[in-house]
Scaffold this motif. Structure first.
Motif, PDB file in Angstrom:
ATOM      1  N   ILE A 100       0.842  -1.200   0.000  1.00 33.10           N
ATOM      2  CA  ILE A 100       0.000   0.000   0.000  1.00 33.10           C
ATOM      3  C   ILE A 100       0.874   1.244   0.000  1.00 33.10           C
ATOM      4  N   MET A 101       1.949   1.214   0.788  1.00 31.83           N
ATOM      5  CA  MET A 101       2.795   2.392   0.982  1.00 31.83           C
ATOM      6  C   MET A 101       3.785   2.605  -0.155  1.00 31.83           C
ATOM      7  N   GLY A 102       3.833   1.680  -1.102  1.00 29.46           N
ATOM      8  CA  GLY A 102       4.752   1.842  -2.218  1.00 29.46           C
ATOM      9  C   GLY A 102       6.152   1.347  -1.958  1.00 29.46           C
ATOM     10  N   MET A 103       6.377   0.712  -0.824  1.00 26.40           N
ATOM     11  CA  MET A 103       7.699   0.179  -0.499  1.00 26.40           C
ATOM     12  C   MET A 103       7.948  -1.144  -1.229  1.00 26.40           C
ATOM     13  N   VAL A 104       6.866  -1.837  -1.546  1.00 26.90           N
ATOM     14  CA  VAL A 104       6.889  -3.020  -2.408  1.00 26.90           C
ATOM     15  C   VAL A 104       5.878  -2.746  -3.517  1.00 26.90           C
ATOM     16  N   VAL A 145      -0.683   2.261  -6.967  1.00 31.42           N
ATOM     17  CA  VAL A 145       0.340   1.377  -7.539  1.00 31.42           C
ATOM     18  C   VAL A 145       1.139   2.154  -8.586  1.00 31.42           C
ATOM     19  N   GLY A 146       2.439   2.140  -8.423  1.00 28.80           N
ATOM     20  CA  GLY A 146       3.337   2.876  -9.308  1.00 28.80           C
ATOM     21  C   GLY A 146       3.859   4.155  -8.678  1.00 28.80           C
ATOM     22  N   MET A 147       3.214   4.605  -7.591  1.00 35.03           N
ATOM     23  CA  MET A 147       3.701   5.792  -6.890  1.00 35.03           C
ATOM     24  C   MET A 147       4.817   5.419  -5.920  1.00 35.03           C
ATOM     25  N   ARG A 148       5.654   6.404  -5.609  1.00 35.73           N
ATOM     26  CA  ARG A 148       6.701   6.209  -4.612  1.00 35.73           C
ATOM     27  C   ARG A 148       6.156   6.524  -3.224  1.00 35.73           C
ATOM     28  N   PRO A 149       6.813   5.993  -2.177  1.00 32.64           N
ATOM     29  CA  PRO A 149       6.301   6.201  -0.815  1.00 32.64           C
ATOM     30  C   PRO A 149       6.060   7.665  -0.443  1.00 32.64           C
ATOM     31  N   ARG A 165       2.186  12.042   0.815  1.00 31.66           N
ATOM     32  CA  ARG A 165       1.649  13.384   0.578  1.00 31.66           C
ATOM     33  C   ARG A 165       0.165  13.371   0.244  1.00 31.66           C
ATOM     34  N   LEU A 166      -0.356  12.212  -0.156  1.00 33.56           N
ATOM     35  CA  LEU A 166      -1.792  12.098  -0.410  1.00 33.56           C
ATOM     36  C   LEU A 166      -2.585  11.932   0.884  1.00 33.56           C
ATOM     37  N   GLY A 167      -1.854  11.596   1.989  1.00 31.61           N
ATOM     38  CA  GLY A 167      -2.535  11.448   3.266  1.00 31.61           C
ATOM     39  C   GLY A 167      -2.484  10.061   3.859  1.00 31.61           C
ATOM     40  N   VAL A 168      -1.457   9.273   3.495  1.00 29.77           N
ATOM     41  CA  VAL A 168      -1.271   7.931   4.056  1.00 29.77           C
ATOM     42  C   VAL A 168      -0.003   7.935   4.901  1.00 29.77           C
ATOM     43  N   GLY A 169      -0.116   7.524   6.157  1.00 27.82           N
ATOM     44  CA  GLY A 169       1.025   7.446   7.050  1.00 27.82           C
ATOM     45  C   GLY A 169       1.391   6.000   7.344  1.00 27.82           C
ATOM     46  N   TYR A 170       2.673   5.766   7.629  1.00 27.39           N
ATOM     47  CA  TYR A 170       3.164   4.399   7.862  1.00 27.39           C
ATOM     48  C   TYR A 170       3.930   4.354   9.173  1.00 27.39           C
ATOM     49  N   VAL A 171       3.529   3.427  10.051  1.00 32.19           N
ATOM     50  CA  VAL A 171       4.188   3.232  11.347  1.00 32.19           C
ATOM     51  C   VAL A 171       4.864   1.863  11.311  1.00 32.19           C
ATOM     52  N   PRO A 172       6.185   1.807  11.088  1.00 30.94           N
ATOM     53  CA  PRO A 172       6.860   0.519  10.927  1.00 30.94           C
ATOM     54  C   PRO A 172       7.000  -0.235  12.241  1.00 30.94           C
ATOM     55  N   GLU A 173       7.131  -1.540  12.122  1.00 31.15           N
ATOM     56  CA  GLU A 173       7.320  -2.384  13.306  1.00 31.15           C
ATOM     57  C   GLU A 173       8.592  -1.999  14.051  1.00 31.15           C
ATOM     58  N   GLU A 174       9.629  -1.558  13.315  1.00 30.83           N
ATOM     59  CA  GLU A 174      10.913  -1.247  13.942  1.00 30.83           C
ATOM     60  C   GLU A 174      10.905   0.118  14.646  1.00 30.83           C
TER      61      GLU A 174
END
Length: 236
Positions: free
Chosen positions: A47-51, A66-70, A75-84
């Protein structure tokens, strides 16, 4: 808000996701459950564009991701909280929050934007620790800081990967209360979790994965009625 349609994702020659589909509605807290290694984290990274999925689509508020970079997706309004967690251990809580500020495209900023003061009102413990460096925070406090720093980018949706992993039961309770407070503040949440007992305390709906496929979807009553599904696919 977001619709994932038949995505296939790979790590090199390893085929990890085999046609994953699901959706989230605005204001929900949805939990993605399953044993370790079934593709839950890969789903968030897709979802986040990392894969980048090799097939299928991911639409966020009608826009294909799909096809966008993270950074474009953020900037569209999606945040990512990684396990690490990845906080800056040598910086203070306050400095970590300031680093989390980012520009969001027009229409991506919520009605009430996240400021440091608003973060401190939702996370009073972080306000108490504002001058402490990240290295001196407990595991639960680091998790709170990671979520709070993500909120500083004003996301409408946050993807949270294993927020209770490695935390003591009392700290798990604090983290779950924190996520509930974030949802009440108007942020939609997709949470990956292995801790079934933790997930059922906060989530509105559940998806269960096994070997890169969705094997269940439903609300709490449906999940509790699906005894065979829980026995076969969850660690309860």
């Amino acid at each position: 808000m977001i619709e994932v349609s038949n995505i296939h994702s790979h790590y090199g020659k390893s085929h990890v996701l085999h046609g994953v589909s699901f959706d989230l509605k605005e204001g929900e807290l949805v939990c993605l459950l399953g044993r370790n290694g079934v593709g839950k984290s890969t789903t968030l990274k897709s979802i986040m564009g990392m894969v980048r999925p090799s097939h299928g689509g991911i639409r966020f508020e009608g826009q294909e991701l799909v096809g966008m970079r993270p950074h474009q997706i953020a900037r569209l309004g999606v945040g990512y909280v990684p396990e690490e967690r990845r906080i800056f251990r040598s910086l203070t809580v306050h400095e970590n929050l300031l680093i989390g500020m980012k520009q969001v495209k027009n229409g991506g900023v919520p009605r009430e934007p996240w400021t440091v003061d608003r973060v401190y009102s939702v996370f009073p413990r972080l306000k108490e620790r504002c001058g402490n460096k990240g290295i001196h925070l407990s595991g639960g406090e680091q998790q709170m800081l990671t979520v709070a720093r993500t909120l500083m980018g004003n996301p409408k949706l946050i993807l949270v990967d294993e927020p209770t992993e490695g935390l003591a039961p009392l700290i798990v309770k604090d983290v779950l209360e924190m996520l509930s407070a974030v949802r009440k503040a108007g942020v939609t949440i997709l949470m990956v979790e292995q801790n079934f007992k933790a997930a059922v305390k906060v989530a509105d709906r559940f998806y269960i994965m096994s070997k890169g496929l969705m094997v269940f979807q439903g609300d709490m009553p449906a999940l509790m009625a699906a005894e065979e599904v829980r026995r076969n696919y969850l660690e309860v």
